[in-house]
Motif scaffolding. Structure first.
Motif, PDB file in Angstrom:
ATOM      1  N   ARG A 181      -1.345  -1.571  11.426  1.00 43.88           N
ATOM      2  CA  ARG A 181      -2.638  -1.984  11.989  1.00 43.88           C
ATOM      3  C   ARG A 181      -3.811  -1.785  11.033  1.00 43.88           C
ATOM      4  O   ARG A 181      -4.947  -2.093  11.399  1.00 43.88           O
ATOM      5  CB  ARG A 181      -2.941  -1.328  13.341  1.00 43.88           C
ATOM      6  CG  ARG A 181      -1.932  -1.717  14.400  1.00 43.88           C
ATOM      7  CD  ARG A 181      -2.288  -1.152  15.761  1.00 43.88           C
ATOM      8  NE  ARG A 181      -1.102  -1.148  16.596  1.00 43.88           N
ATOM      9  CZ  ARG A 181      -0.870  -0.271  17.559  1.00 43.88           C
ATOM     10  NH1 ARG A 181      -1.754   0.669  17.824  1.00 43.88           N
ATOM     11  NH2 ARG A 181       0.240  -0.325  18.251  1.00 43.88           N
ATOM     12  N   LEU A 182      -3.567  -1.273   9.835  1.00 42.28           N
ATOM     13  CA  LEU A 182      -4.606  -1.400   8.821  1.00 42.28           C
ATOM     14  C   LEU A 182      -4.901  -2.888   8.640  1.00 42.28           C
ATOM     15  O   LEU A 182      -3.990  -3.717   8.636  1.00 42.28           O
ATOM     16  CB  LEU A 182      -4.138  -0.831   7.477  1.00 42.28           C
ATOM     17  CG  LEU A 182      -4.303   0.656   7.220  1.00 42.28           C
ATOM     18  CD1 LEU A 182      -3.671   1.012   5.874  1.00 42.28           C
ATOM     19  CD2 LEU A 182      -5.769   1.072   7.231  1.00 42.28           C
ATOM     20  N   ARG A 183      -6.165  -3.231   8.465  1.00 43.08           N
ATOM     21  CA  ARG A 183      -6.511  -4.632   8.223  1.00 43.08           C
ATOM     22  C   ARG A 183      -6.178  -5.016   6.783  1.00 43.08           C
ATOM     23  O   ARG A 183      -6.448  -4.249   5.854  1.00 43.08           O
ATOM     24  CB  ARG A 183      -8.000  -4.852   8.481  1.00 43.08           C
ATOM     25  CG  ARG A 183      -8.365  -4.871   9.948  1.00 43.08           C
ATOM     26  CD  ARG A 183      -9.840  -5.069  10.164  1.00 43.08           C
ATOM     27  NE  ARG A 183     -10.357  -6.251   9.482  1.00 43.08           N
ATOM     28  CZ  ARG A 183     -11.311  -7.043   9.977  1.00 43.08           C
ATOM     29  NH1 ARG A 183     -11.827  -6.764  11.159  1.00 43.08           N
ATOM     30  NH2 ARG A 183     -11.740  -8.072   9.299  1.00 43.08           N
ATOM     31  N   PRO A 184      -5.593  -6.186   6.571  1.00 43.10           N
ATOM     32  CA  PRO A 184      -5.254  -6.586   5.207  1.00 43.10           C
ATOM     33  C   PRO A 184      -6.474  -6.839   4.327  1.00 43.10           C
ATOM     34  O   PRO A 184      -6.359  -6.831   3.104  1.00 43.10           O
ATOM     35  CB  PRO A 184      -4.447  -7.878   5.409  1.00 43.10           C
ATOM     36  CG  PRO A 184      -4.857  -8.391   6.738  1.00 43.10           C
ATOM     37  CD  PRO A 184      -5.168  -7.183   7.571  1.00 43.10           C
ATOM     38  N   ASP A 185      -7.638  -7.043   4.960  1.00 42.62           N
ATOM     39  CA  ASP A 185      -8.850  -7.353   4.186  1.00 42.62           C
ATOM     40  C   ASP A 185      -9.841  -6.194   4.159  1.00 42.62           C
ATOM     41  O   ASP A 185     -11.012  -6.388   3.866  1.00 42.62           O
ATOM     42  CB  ASP A 185      -9.545  -8.583   4.783  1.00 42.62           C
ATOM     43  CG  ASP A 185     -10.002  -8.356   6.225  1.00 42.62           C
ATOM     44  OD1 ASP A 185      -9.578  -7.351   6.851  1.00 42.62           O
ATOM     45  OD2 ASP A 185     -10.782  -9.179   6.742  1.00 42.62           O
ATOM     46  N   GLN A 196      -1.214  -7.132  -2.123  1.00 49.02           N
ATOM     47  CA  GLN A 196      -1.071  -7.676  -3.473  1.00 49.02           C
ATOM     48  C   GLN A 196       0.393  -7.689  -3.913  1.00 49.02           C
ATOM     49  O   GLN A 196       0.861  -8.658  -4.510  1.00 49.02           O
ATOM     50  CB  GLN A 196      -1.927  -6.858  -4.451  1.00 49.02           C
ATOM     51  CG  GLN A 196      -3.423  -7.083  -4.273  1.00 49.02           C
ATOM     52  CD  GLN A 196      -4.275  -6.050  -5.002  1.00 49.02           C
ATOM     53  OE1 GLN A 196      -3.804  -4.984  -5.385  1.00 49.02           O
ATOM     54  NE2 GLN A 196      -5.543  -6.379  -5.188  1.00 49.02           N
ATOM     55  N   ALA A 197       1.116  -6.607  -3.592  1.00 44.07           N
ATOM     56  CA  ALA A 197       2.524  -6.538  -3.986  1.00 44.07           C
ATOM     57  C   ALA A 197       3.370  -7.568  -3.246  1.00 44.07           C
ATOM     58  O   ALA A 197       4.229  -8.236  -3.847  1.00 44.07           O
ATOM     59  CB  ALA A 197       3.062  -5.128  -3.730  1.00 44.07           C
ATOM     60  N   LEU A 198       3.152  -7.721  -1.955  1.00 41.39           N
ATOM     61  CA  LEU A 198       3.953  -8.663  -1.174  1.00 41.39           C
ATOM     62  C   LEU A 198       3.711 -10.110  -1.581  1.00 41.39           C
ATOM     63  O   LEU A 198       4.583 -10.969  -1.402  1.00 41.39           O
ATOM     64  CB  LEU A 198       3.660  -8.486   0.322  1.00 41.39           C
ATOM     65  CG  LEU A 198       4.197  -7.209   0.969  1.00 41.39           C
ATOM     66  CD1 LEU A 198       3.704  -7.087   2.399  1.00 41.39           C
ATOM     67  CD2 LEU A 198       5.726  -7.174   0.935  1.00 41.39           C
ATOM     68  N   THR A 199       2.520 -10.393  -2.108  1.00 38.99           N
ATOM     69  CA  THR A 199       2.192 -11.761  -2.533  1.00 38.99           C
ATOM     70  C   THR A 199       2.298 -11.924  -4.052  1.00 38.99           C
ATOM     71  O   THR A 199       1.878 -12.948  -4.599  1.00 38.99           O
ATOM     72  CB  THR A 199       0.782 -12.145  -2.052  1.00 38.99           C
ATOM     73  OG1 THR A 199      -0.166 -11.150  -2.500  1.00 38.99           O
ATOM     74  CG2 THR A 199       0.731 -12.216  -0.535  1.00 38.99           C
ATOM     75  N   ASN A 200       2.832 -10.885  -4.722  1.00 39.23           N
ATOM     76  CA  ASN A 200       3.049 -10.898  -6.175  1.00 39.23           C
ATOM     77  C   ASN A 200       1.767 -11.170  -6.971  1.00 39.23           C
ATOM     78  O   ASN A 200       1.812 -11.757  -8.054  1.00 39.23           O
ATOM     79  CB  ASN A 200       4.138 -11.921  -6.546  1.00 39.23           C
ATOM     80  CG  ASN A 200       5.501 -11.504  -6.029  1.00 39.23           C
ATOM     81  OD1 ASN A 200       5.978 -10.401  -6.305  1.00 39.23           O
ATOM     82  ND2 ASN A 200       6.124 -12.378  -5.234  1.00 39.23           N
ATOM     83  N   GLN A 201       0.635 -10.740  -6.404  1.00 42.83           N
ATOM     84  CA  GLN A 201      -0.622 -10.797  -7.145  1.00 42.83           C
ATOM     85  C   GLN A 201      -0.763  -9.519  -7.976  1.00 42.83           C
ATOM     86  O   GLN A 201      -0.108  -8.510  -7.705  1.00 42.83           O
ATOM     87  CB  GLN A 201      -1.794 -10.892  -6.176  1.00 42.83           C
ATOM     88  CG  GLN A 201      -1.771 -12.102  -5.271  1.00 42.83           C
ATOM     89  CD  GLN A 201      -2.896 -12.043  -4.260  1.00 42.83           C
ATOM     90  OE1 GLN A 201      -4.059 -11.858  -4.611  1.00 42.83           O
ATOM     91  NE2 GLN A 201      -2.550 -12.185  -2.989  1.00 42.83           N
TER      92      GLN A 201
END
Length: 323
Positions: A181-185, A196-201
């Motif tokens: 439930r932490l907000r991604p933004d 960032q890791a999950l989207t390979n950024q």
């Protein structure tokens, strides 16, 4: 059998607040969640909406509120730098005017009230680890001051209401907390690194990566808040709630990359103004007076948090594809 209570949770739709509402409802209490939904989200409360012991009220606590309750957990305030710096005047008002309004309500009802304070009251600390006797080193006019000084003023108000009106108060100083439930933004380091890791950024590290934090899993923090509220009136606080296991930002980034199997590179950027160099709680007081200590290791907690963000990203991708 413990008495069932009617409990108000301000900021109850937020990250910590929603987990607290669940724990209190599961304990058999009636819970009133108050939130203006500036950073809170009704989705966080989806599992409670069918419960007859749970109720949501949309309200900004910078305005007075009139209810009948037995206890108040005051958690309302944006907690991530991106959100609390977006409207710094409102952030300060939430901590100061909001505390005055909630303390006034508690005074009228003779209700016990807990303030969710923060490790940010210690600022860029000169002692390490930080214990509750340390007065802190905070910039009163910097970009983080709306949150840091707002929370410090809230603590002042709580203790003055105790001295002047004999109000039953509790003050918890919460250190870095993470979990589902932490907000991604929200700009906080755990959510930033995982997304960032999950989207390979590229994983963004501010400074040289050697600054440290101590991360406590959300279930442990919620357990500490409830234990503090349930102790006798001799245990007032402030009480540090956090995990004393310290990790560098570089170490955290490498662990997140490992657990996600990410191809992300690490990218370094300048350290923001007034960003603390190290943060680690001394939790001796919580261990001695509450019998509390964290139980979830960082690796285990990150696995749960990563799973939450994976589901969140998949759901967002599906919604985007369907639009």
């Amino acid at each position: 059998m413990a008495r069932k209570k009617r409990i108000l949770v301000t900021g109850g739709a937020g990250f910590l607040g929603s987990h607290l509402c669940e724990k209190l409802v599961d304990g058999g209490h009636e819970v009133l969640c108050v939130d203006n939904f500036y950073t809170g989200d009704k989705e966080n409360l989806a599992g409670l909406l069918g419960s007859p012991r749970f109720e949501i009220i949309r309200h900004d606590i910078t305005f007075p509120l009139y209810l009948e309750v037995d206890e108040i957990f005051n958690l309302a305030c944006p907690a991530s730098p991106i959100h609390y710096q977006y409207d710094p005047v409102q952030t300060t008002k939430t901590s100061v005017h909001g505390s005055i309004n909630m303390l006034g309500l508690a005074k009228r009802l003779r209700a016990k009230i807990l303030q969710a304070s923060t490790s940010e009251v210690y600022g860029d600390a000169e002692i390490h680890p930080q214990d509750e006797t340390y007065w802190g080193r905070v910039n009163p006019i910097g970009p983080r001051s709306c949150y840091d000084e707002g929370k410090r003023c809230a603590e002042t108000l709580f203790f003055d209401y105790r001295r002047q009106h004999n109000l039953s108060i509790k003050v918890a100083r919460i250190f870095n907390t993470y979990g589902p439930r932490l907000r991604p933004d929200d700009g906080r380091v755990v959510s930033n690194f995982i997304v960032q890791a999950l989207t390979n950024q590229p994983i963004t590290i501010y400074g040289d990566g050697q600054q440290t934090r101590s991360f406590c899993y959300v279930d442990d923090v919620i357990d500490g808040l409830v234990k503090l509220m349930d102790t006798n009136d001799e245990v007032v606080g402030p009480v540090n709630l956090g995990n004393p296991s310290e990790v560098t930002m570089m170490g955290l980034a490498e662990l997140v990359i490992e657990l996600t199997g990410s191809r992300s590179a690490i990218e370094f950027k300048p350290l923001p103004l007034d960003d603390p160099r190290q943060r680690q709680p001394n939790i001796k007081l919580a261990r001695d007076r509450l019998g509390w200590g964290p139980s979830v290791p960082l690796r285990d907690g990150l696995v749960e948090t990563i799973a939450y963000f994976e589901n969140f990203i998949i759901a967002a991708d599906r919604a985007g594809a369907a639009a």
